[in-house]
Scaffold this motif. Structure first.
Motif, mmCIF file in Angstrom:
data_model
loop_
_atom_site.group_PDB
_atom_site.id
_atom_site.type_symbol
_atom_site.label_atom_id
_atom_site.label_comp_id
_atom_site.label_asym_id
_atom_site.label_seq_id
_atom_site.Cartn_x
_atom_site.Cartn_y
_atom_site.Cartn_z
ATOM 1 N N ARG A 18 32.930 40.336 27.306
ATOM 2 C CA ARG A 18 33.807 41.362 27.879
ATOM 3 C C ARG A 18 34.882 40.767 28.763
ATOM 4 O O ARG A 18 34.762 39.625 29.239
ATOM 5 C CB ARG A 18 32.983 42.354 28.700
ATOM 6 N N THR A 19 35.931 41.574 29.024
ATOM 7 C CA THR A 19 36.921 41.253 30.040
ATOM 8 C C THR A 19 36.302 41.527 31.403
ATOM 9 O O THR A 19 35.750 42.607 31.645
ATOM 10 C CB THR A 19 38.187 42.098 29.856
ATOM 11 N N MET A 20 36.412 40.551 32.297
ATOM 12 C CA MET A 20 35.748 40.636 33.591
ATOM 13 C C MET A 20 36.742 40.903 34.711
ATOM 14 O O MET A 20 37.937 40.592 34.599
ATOM 15 C CB MET A 20 35.007 39.329 33.870
ATOM 16 N N PRO A 21 36.256 41.458 35.821
ATOM 17 C CA PRO A 21 37.094 41.535 37.019
ATOM 18 C C PRO A 21 37.312 40.139 37.596
ATOM 19 O O PRO A 21 36.687 39.166 37.149
ATOM 20 C CB PRO A 21 36.282 42.415 37.959
ATOM 21 N N SER A 22 38.173 40.042 38.575
ATOM 22 C CA SER A 22 38.441 38.760 39.218
ATOM 23 C C SER A 22 37.671 38.659 40.530
ATOM 24 O O SER A 22 37.133 39.645 41.038
ATOM 25 C CB SER A 22 39.940 38.615 39.503
ATOM 26 N N ALA A 23 37.651 37.465 41.081
ATOM 27 C CA ALA A 23 37.020 37.275 42.388
ATOM 28 C C ALA A 23 37.723 38.101 43.459
ATOM 29 O O ALA A 23 37.078 38.649 44.368
ATOM 30 C CB ALA A 23 37.035 35.791 42.755
ATOM 31 N N ASP A 53 30.018 45.580 39.798
ATOM 32 C CA ASP A 53 29.903 44.205 39.314
ATOM 33 C C ASP A 53 28.799 43.502 40.099
ATOM 34 O O ASP A 53 28.721 43.615 41.323
ATOM 35 C CB ASP A 53 31.212 43.436 39.500
ATOM 36 N N ASP A 54 27.947 42.797 39.379
ATOM 37 C CA ASP A 54 26.830 42.077 39.989
ATOM 38 C C ASP A 54 26.474 40.915 39.074
ATOM 39 O O ASP A 54 26.229 41.107 37.881
ATOM 40 C CB ASP A 54 25.627 43.017 40.140
ATOM 41 N N HIS A 102 29.566 34.437 35.354
ATOM 42 C CA HIS A 102 29.885 35.681 36.040
ATOM 43 C C HIS A 102 31.256 35.547 36.692
ATOM 44 O O HIS A 102 31.949 34.547 36.506
ATOM 45 C CB HIS A 102 28.791 36.047 37.055
ATOM 46 N N VAL A 103 31.637 36.570 37.447
ATOM 47 C CA VAL A 103 32.974 36.631 38.050
ATOM 48 C C VAL A 103 33.302 35.339 38.780
ATOM 49 O O VAL A 103 32.469 34.761 39.473
ATOM 50 C CB VAL A 103 33.065 37.833 39.013
ATOM 51 N N GLY A 104 34.520 34.908 38.648
ATOM 52 C CA GLY A 104 34.983 33.700 39.319
ATOM 53 C C GLY A 104 36.360 33.251 38.840
ATOM 54 O O GLY A 104 37.294 33.257 39.614
ATOM 55 N N PRO A 105 36.494 32.802 37.596
ATOM 56 C CA PRO A 105 35.444 32.715 36.568
ATOM 57 C C PRO A 105 34.447 31.603 36.895
ATOM 58 O O PRO A 105 34.847 30.503 37.291
ATOM 59 C CB PRO A 105 36.225 32.398 35.297
ATOM 60 N N THR A 106 33.171 31.918 36.746
ATOM 61 C CA THR A 106 32.100 30.992 37.080
ATOM 62 C C THR A 106 31.211 30.792 35.863
ATOM 63 O O THR A 106 30.827 31.762 35.213
ATOM 64 C CB THR A 106 31.253 31.537 38.243
#
Length: 491
Positions: A18-23, A53-54, A102-106
């Protein structure tokens, strides 16, 4: 900062991409019950507004962690991937859950944490105790495509192909260290695991279909899931229970196993010493799972997971919309612990054997109820069942398998919920925190509870299960499986 703009699309499996949110989206959001969970209130991508987001929503079992990473949304189309070619250096076996991307991008390659297990994984050393362990190597793989057509699928499929190639190369032959033995300096263990349950097939054995069989540090049955210092080597048996464990580092091991559809843990009674080049054939091994009498009733499936039970929809204001259309992964949603209070605001769950269906009537986690003042109250579930006859001078057996436990004290009573002393109590157990971390299982626990026949009634009986610690929202248990057995004399 450039990479944060470039990589917005995450892929950790065929069905979780999926498209993720940013930090920055997280920083500007609203923190929920713990720092890892954030409600996005002003994300740069408006489609994500109002979503939770988690990072724990993207955890996976060790057995399923092979490749994960990110795909760029700008030209050139690039994939960045973490590959795990072997799980031998990871802790606690195939069912340990761990963070991925996960979010980061990490993107993470995690060697040792207490996630989904608890403090049991904190390594303890005696004074002067020597210890060393080789972690990895972990490949980082970059790929790219020039054609924009379906580029995400192409990059992901190429990354999976590369991951399989890395698995085939293990153990790597370029490691020039005596602490990383090559394939010819390792050993192999093979055999067949059979199951004997005389209440299923009285005289016959059956193959341990899809059993997980592993070598880990010497211990007791099931001790592998709390072991963190040594190496572990696991394979999945075939339909007949045949297994071959290859490329095992020299050392002393016990052989362990667990079988889908069968309760308990198997352990081979003899120590297995692995020498360089060893080829050990164990032949046919027989697992006799915990069983005292024929089944009178059962709830669930003995698979070390609570996935078959009722997992509710999340609160609309706290949903990760990505998972709304994935019914098999509803447990990954935030805040499900409080949905129990929504569904059972005044009275606790009551399950009637023969009428109720565990897929819709058994809440996936036995948690506390939230009171109006914000505190939490202990809860008592009931299982109602009928007995046509009762043998009063013999013991019945309640088999309880737990898929997870967090800061809980589970008490068992029969036909008298006000009895001060419970028939059985676990006392305080569990630190795996799977309820808060959106897991559907954590550590496995099994108990065989004797139920004196003189406490049972001809006709309707009620089993009371009390989760008696109520210090917060995240305490409780996930049941794997319950089975009530008649005395052996009735077989």
């Amino acid at each position: 900062m450039y990479s944060m703009v470039r990589f917005q699309y995450m892929a950790i499996s065929d069905d979780i991409q999926r498209t993720m949110p940013s930090a920055n989206d997280r920083t500007s959001g609203h923190e929920l019950a713990y720092p890892e969970a954030v409600l996005l209130t002003n994300p740069s991508n408006s489609k994500l507004n109002g979503e939770v987001d988690d990072k724990y929503q993207y955890s996976k079992d060790h057995k399923d962690i092979r490749v994960h990473g990110w795909i760029s949304n700008t030209k050139p189309k690039v994939g960045f991937w973490i590959i795990t070619p072997s799980h031998e250096f990871l802790t606690t076996g195939p069912l340990k859950q761990e963070l991925t991307s996960h979010v980061g991008p990490t993107s993470l390659s995690v060697f040792l944490t207490c996630h989904y297990v608890g403090k049991d994984l904190i390594m303890k050393f005696e004074k002067g105790e020597p210890w060393k362990k080789v972690f990895g190597p972990i490949p980082v793989y970059l790929n790219s495509v020039s054609d924009d057509t379906d580029y995400r699928h192409s990059l992901w499929e190429d990354a999976k192909k590369q991951a399989e190639e890395e698995v085939g190369k293990w153990p790597y032959n370029f490691i020039q260290s005596k602490d990383f033995p090559s394939s010819d300096q390792r050993g192999t263990v093979s055999g067949q695991l059979l199951v004997h349950d005389r209440y299923i097939m009285k005289e016959s054995l059956f193959g341990a279909n899809s059993a997980y069989v592993g070598l880990a540090a010497p211990g007791e049955a099931g001790s592998w899931q709390r072991e963190s210092k040594g190496y572990q080597f696991w394979v999945k048996a075939d339909e007949q229970g045949n297994f071959i464990i290859k490329d095992v580092r020299p050392g002393n091991y016990n052989l362990y196993a667990f079988v889908p559809g069968v309760i308990g843990d198997y352990i081979y009674e003899n120590l297995i010493p692995i020498q360089p080049g060893a080829r050990i054939e164990l032949g046919s091994l027989v697992y006799e799972p915990p069983r005292n009498g024929p089944t009178l009733w059962e709830i669930g499936v003995p698979d070390r997971s609570a996935a078959e039970y009722y997992v509710p929809d999340p609160s609309p204001s706290q949903a990760n919309r990505f998972y709304l259309n994935k019914p098999n992964q509803k447990y990954r949603q935030y805040g499900l612990w409080d949905r129990y209070t929504d569904l059972y605001p005044n009275n606790d769950l009551v399950y009637t054997v023969g009428t109720s269906d565990y897929r819709r009537d058994w809440f996936f986690a036995h948690v506390n109820r939230k009171a109006e003042n914000g505190t939490y109250q202990e809860t008592t579930w009931q299982v109602k069942f009928n007995l046509a006859n009762v043998i009063t001078d013999e013991d019945y057996t309640l088999q309880i398998a737990l898929a997870s436990a967090t800061d809980t004290d589970l008490g068992v009573r029969i036909n008298d919920p006000t009895t001060y002393a419970a028939m059985f109590v676990t006392h305080r157990i569990g630190r795996d925190n799977s309820i808060a971390r959106h897991g559907i299982h954590g550590l496995y626990w099994h108990y065989s509870v004797n139920v004196p026949g003189n406490r049972l009634l001809k006709g309707e009986n009620t089993l009371y299960l009390t989760q008696s610690r109520s210090h917060g929202p995240f305490g409780g248990v996930m049941y794997d499986y319950l089975r009530f057995e008649a005395p052996p004399s009735t077989s």
